[in-house]
Design a protein around this motif. Sequence first.
Motif, short mmCIF file in Angstrom:
data_model
loop_
_atom_site.label_atom_id
_atom_site.label_comp_id
_atom_site.label_asym_id
_atom_site.label_seq_id
_atom_site.Cartn_x
_atom_site.Cartn_y
_atom_site.Cartn_z
N GLN A 1 67.17 -65.48 42.33
CA GLN A 1 66.18 -66.41 42.13
C GLN A 1 66.45 -66.99 40.82
O GLN A 1 66.06 -68.38 40.63
CB GLN A 1 64.89 -65.60 42.11
N TRP B 1 64.87 -71.43 48.45
CA TRP B 1 63.90 -70.19 48.24
C TRP B 1 63.88 -69.44 49.78
O TRP B 1 63.90 -68.41 49.83
CB TRP B 1 62.65 -70.21 47.64
N GLU C 1 66.67 -67.28 50.29
CA GLU C 1 66.33 -65.89 49.67
C GLU C 1 65.39 -65.06 50.36
O GLU C 1 65.63 -63.79 50.37
CB GLU C 1 65.84 -66.26 48.00
#
Length: 222
Positions: free
Chosen positions: A100, A146, A149
């Motif tokens: 991240q 994201w 992720e």
Amino acid sequence: MIWEIIWNQMPYLLHGLWIALQLLAALLSLGLVLGLALALIEIYGHWTLRWTGILFERVFRGVPAVVLLLLFYYGVTDFIEMSSFMAAVLALGLRSTAYQSQIFRGAIQSVPQGQMMAAQAMGMGRARAVGWIILPQALRHAIGPWTNEFSSELKATSLAYVIGVVELTRQGKYIVSSTQGNVLIVFGVVALMYFVVNRLGNWALYKFEGRITVPGFERRAA
């Protein structure tokens, strides 16, 4: 016969899914907070902090997730007592922190430097300019990457079974062991449950990204 068994065992599978979702929420939250801090350090911090952050990021991105789980559960617990769930949160959460941090670093650096210069020309300090000008734009840019992720860490929660976390994959393994077979069907159902959660999570993130999009900003095609 096997479908009847799976139906009867569905409460256990759903409980395993709930444990996986709790693990996912915990490790993503840890990765979000620490990853954002690490990205800011790598961009704006003193060179000693930057190199420390880079070293952390390279190590946790370079070591396999299973190895990290084993290190934290069988290594760190020699000095600090913790449950298998907490060991999984730390191992996978710090790994997510490393990934991240690069998402946020790229998002921050995508904001034109002229905006920082304009903010400072108006009398804003660097910390205030980052908090009020840079980060609100960067966090919007980060939502797209994201989502990847989110998907990656959802799948990584299945690895926690190697240190005894009774999540969805381990519950599936219990059913296979109790029925002495039917691997394809049981883990097919487990895979379908992961897939549904993954798609629902990505759909929610795409909707959220669309809601906070600033007119005039480049965004991904639907």
